[in-house]
Design an enzyme around this catalytic site. Structure first.
Site, PDB file in Angstrom:
ATOM      1  N   LYS A 165       0.862  -1.194   0.000  1.00 38.97           N
ATOM      2  CA  LYS A 165       0.000   0.000   0.000  1.00 38.97           C
ATOM      3  C   LYS A 165       0.892   1.236   0.000  1.00 38.97           C
ATOM      4  O   LYS A 165       2.007   1.191   0.513  1.00 38.97           O
ATOM      5  CB  LYS A 165      -0.857   0.032   1.271  1.00 38.97           C
ATOM      6  CG  LYS A 165      -1.882  -1.076   1.381  1.00 38.97           C
ATOM      7  CD  LYS A 165      -3.205  -0.636   0.755  1.00 38.97           C
ATOM      8  CE  LYS A 165      -4.208  -1.771   0.712  1.00 38.97           C
ATOM      9  NZ  LYS A 165      -4.607  -2.210   2.045  1.00 38.97           N
ATOM     10  N   HIS A 187       1.204   6.952   2.953  1.00 44.38           N
ATOM     11  CA  HIS A 187       0.434   8.203   2.857  1.00 44.38           C
ATOM     12  C   HIS A 187       0.668   9.086   4.080  1.00 44.38           C
ATOM     13  O   HIS A 187       1.405   8.717   4.992  1.00 44.38           O
ATOM     14  CB  HIS A 187      -1.049   7.907   2.649  1.00 44.38           C
ATOM     15  CG  HIS A 187      -1.651   7.044   3.724  1.00 44.38           C
ATOM     16  ND1 HIS A 187      -1.944   7.538   4.967  1.00 44.38           N
ATOM     17  CD2 HIS A 187      -1.978   5.737   3.732  1.00 44.38           C
ATOM     18  CE1 HIS A 187      -2.451   6.561   5.692  1.00 44.38           C
ATOM     19  NE2 HIS A 187      -2.467   5.456   4.978  1.00 44.38           N
ATOM     20  N   HIS A 246       0.649   7.941   7.768  1.00 43.88           N
ATOM     21  CA  HIS A 246       1.868   7.291   8.248  1.00 43.88           C
ATOM     22  C   HIS A 246       2.981   8.298   8.488  1.00 43.88           C
ATOM     23  O   HIS A 246       3.917   8.023   9.235  1.00 43.88           O
ATOM     24  CB  HIS A 246       2.306   6.199   7.279  1.00 43.88           C
ATOM     25  CG  HIS A 246       1.361   5.033   7.261  1.00 43.88           C
ATOM     26  ND1 HIS A 246       0.704   4.629   6.139  1.00 43.88           N
ATOM     27  CD2 HIS A 246       0.951   4.223   8.258  1.00 43.88           C
ATOM     28  CE1 HIS A 246      -0.081   3.608   6.443  1.00 43.88           C
ATOM     29  NE2 HIS A 246       0.050   3.341   7.722  1.00 43.88           N
TER      30      HIS A 246
HETATM   31  N1  ARG Z   1      -0.403  -1.120  10.036  1.00 40.84           N
HETATM   32  C1  ARG Z   1      -1.370  -0.394  10.801  1.00 40.84           C
HETATM   33  C2  ARG Z   1      -1.998   0.712   9.966  1.00 40.84           C
HETATM   34  O1  ARG Z   1      -1.425   1.126   8.984  1.00 40.84           O
HETATM   35  C3  ARG Z   1      -0.781   0.230  12.025  1.00 40.84           C
HETATM   36  C4  ARG Z   1      -0.167  -0.738  12.989  1.00 40.84           C
HETATM   37  C5  ARG Z   1      -0.221  -0.214  14.375  1.00 40.84           C
HETATM   38  N2  ARG Z   1       0.495  -0.991  15.318  1.00 40.84           N
HETATM   39  C6  ARG Z   1       0.029  -2.031  16.005  1.00 40.84           C
HETATM   40  N3  ARG Z   1       0.828  -2.627  16.848  1.00 40.84           N
HETATM   41  N4  ARG Z   1      -1.213  -2.425  15.889  1.00 40.84           N
HETATM   42  O2  ARG Z   1      -3.066   1.177  10.309  1.00 40.84           O
END
Ligand code: ARG
Length: 577
Positions: free
Chosen positions: A128, A131, A134
């Protein structure tokens, strides 16, 4: 700078006040005419059987009798407060010497020695685009990590990649039907996004694709070679892309253990929760009930036997504790996931893991763009971080080229390029750090690149200005380091010195409340005070050489702390702009 300590010593040793009481109540007053420190006397009333006003007066008289130490100028009673004024010349000189001696270790400490902080941030989803959402976690997490590091903590910077889940079954099906290896090598995220979108279009006419995807994900979970190889390829290509962005941002990680890394740890974890009797059946799924916490149940295993996002977080938290015995385990993740983390932490607590009290969700708000704020977005709804960076750099370059026309020291092509990168990227970063993290960000170029406003370019300019003054002074930095910082007790220099000293406390506060903005704001205050200082107290045109040398030493000290501080925010300085 141990001025506070000196004052505490004086008040307890000379004025016979109880030391812990003084430590408790001694404060920095809100207004300058109330002194540099103040001791509120309310709590003494009972013991002294007197009104606080009278006590303050008695203490002031006693101080007169005993005499002050050379760091103090005067002590006065003002109502129920005992106000302490510092010797401004001495204070400023001490601060300058302290800063110049510490250099880039300014505001560092050993409070974190022997303690490991796991800090998880960025964590994009593979296949993905990266963006702006992040970007928020990346900048916030990176700044916090830098700050923890400065305070002596051992760090484990973790990128919890979103590299697992049913969408990988879809990607595998899509790739086999419509994938293009060349395009994948060329621009992996773009190609993966293209086939993912294609899958969702095709599935409308051909619902059977959905079953295929499920089967392929199952095969992936079982470790079948074809599926595993494709998934691994998608993952590695995505990381290559992300790394390019992280390099540009000067962000690094110690671990890319993503969601997929915890699969093997899940079965024993489920077993353990079962043994502890907290896992219950609910319509075929296995859940932990959290009613007593006022939370919805946390699903651990779905009715088809597969695990979910939360299951992987349970396993990851336990893994982190087992591996690092962390002092703190910090998750820099958007506020919409608050409930998720409350559930995960509650389950761990129920499982008897007391270390969960040291797990913290550091949430943040949304990023919003006013209409027409962006010239180039590749798709309607998501804003790619790289587009934002490129645009910031381009706009900065335009400003620099314009300024270059009237500049006395013209910049080379290469210097313009490097300067635009540093200023443009700094401007973006600071936008994410300047306000309380839970506030939404409204992205306006006029604010971000306002060289006179609450912006990173303003601070970078203050630094460049200080360095330019030093260059023009005719002295080297080594020479300036040895100058006597005399006669710097004037208002503008004293206020600047005090704000520099406060950086130390604000750094600690920022870390304690996981709020880089506390520190960022103080850095901004220092920069504003520096501008005021050199406007009000000419440096190169000082009244005489002694003053010039002293002012140069404050100028150098300011430049040093601004550089160190901006570095803690992840913002680069430039020697001129
Ligand atoms: N990959 C997830 C996202 O982009 C965020 C991960 C957050 N960290 C976790 N330990 N759940 O929304």
């Amino acid at each position: 700078m141990d001025y506070k300590l000196t004052i505490i010593d004086y008040l307890s040793d000379e004025l016979d006040l109880d030391r812990s009481f003084v430590e408790d109540v001694l404060e920095v007053p809100p207004r300058e005419d109330m002194g540099d420190f103040a001791l509120p006397c309310f709590r003494l009333a009972k013991a002294y059987r007197k009104a606080p006003q009278a006590i303050a007066q008695d203490l002031a008289d006693k101080a007169k009798e005993k005499g002050l130490n050379d760091r103090m100028d005067r002590i006065e009673a003002q109502g129920p407060y005992l106000n302490i004024f510092l010797n401004k010349d001495r204070y400023t000189a001490d601060l300058i010497r302290y800063v110049l001696e510490k250099q880039e270790r300014f505001a560092s400490s050993d409070e974190g020695n022997g303690k490991t902080v796991c800090i998880e941030f960025s964590s994009p989803n593979i296949a993905k685009p990266f963006h702006v959402g992040h970007a928020f976690t990346t900048f916030l997490g990176d700044a916090l990590a830098r700050m923890y590091g400065h305070l002596g903590y051992d760090l484990e910077r973790i990128n919890h990649l979103g590299d697992y889940g049913t969408q990988f079954g879809k990607l595998i099906v899509a790739y086999e039907n419509w994938g293009d290896q060349e395009a994948l090598d060329e621009n992996p995220i773009k190609e993966l996004l293209r086939i993912y979108v294609k899958f969702h279009q095709e599935v409308k006419d051909n619902p059977e694709l959905e079953d295929q995807a499920r089967a392929r994900f199952k095969a992936l979970e079982e470790g079948q070679p074809r599926e595993y190889a494709l998934w691994k390829d998608f993952r590695e290509l995505s990381i290559r892309e992300f790394d390019r962005i992280y390099d540009r941002l000067d962000v690094s990680f110690d671990s890319y253990r993503g969601e997929s890394a915890y699969s093997d740890l899940i079965p024993p974890l489920v077993e353990e929760l079962e043994e502890k009797g907290i896992l219950v059946d609910s319509e075929g799924a296995k859940v932990v009930m959290l009613d007593d916490e006022g939370l919805p149940p946390c699903i651990v295993v779905k009715s088809d036997g597969s695990t979910i996002y939360a299951t992987r977080d349970l396993a990851a938290a336990k893994y982190r504790y087992d591996t690092y015995k962390f002092y703190k385990n910090v998750y820099v993740v958007g506020l919409p996931q608050s409930l998720h983390f409350r559930q995960v932490f509650a389950v761990l607590k129920k499982a008897g893991y007391d270390w969960v009290d040291n797990c913290v969700h550091v949430g943040f708000g949304l990023v919003k763009f006013p209409e027409g704020a962006l010239l180039s977005t590749r798709s309607g709804d998501v804003v790619y971080l790289e587009d934002l960076l490129d645009e910031a750099v381009k706009k900065t370059k335009d400003i620099i080229l314009e300024n270059n026309k009237t500049r006395d020291e013209v910049m080379t092509e290469q210097e313009i390029e490097e300067t635009s990168q540093a200023i443009g990227l700094g401007a973006i970063r600071y936008t994410f750090l300047r306000n309380g993290r839970e506030k939404d960000i409204i992205f306006r170029w006029e604010d971000i690149l306002d060289f006179e406003g609450d912006s990173s370019p303003y601070m970078q300019y203050a630094y460049a200005r200080a360095k330019s003054i030093i260059r023009k002074s005719g002295y080297t930095e080594e020479e300036i380091m040895a100058f006597e910082p005399v006669r710097l007790g004037e208002h503008a220099s004293f206020v600047l010195a005090k704000s520099i000293a406060q950086l130390e406390e604000s750094l600690k506060q920022a870390v304690k409340s996981y709020e880089p903005s506390i520190f960022a704001r103080q850095v901004m205050t220092v920069c504003r005070n520096f501008s005021r200082f050199y406007n009000q107290m000419p440096i190169l045109a000082a009244p005489d050489e002694e003053d010039k040398k002293a002012r140069l030493s404050l100028c150098l000290a300011s430049a040093n702390v601004v550089k160190t501080s901006l570095n803690l925010l992840g913002i680069k300085t430039v020697e001129r702009m």
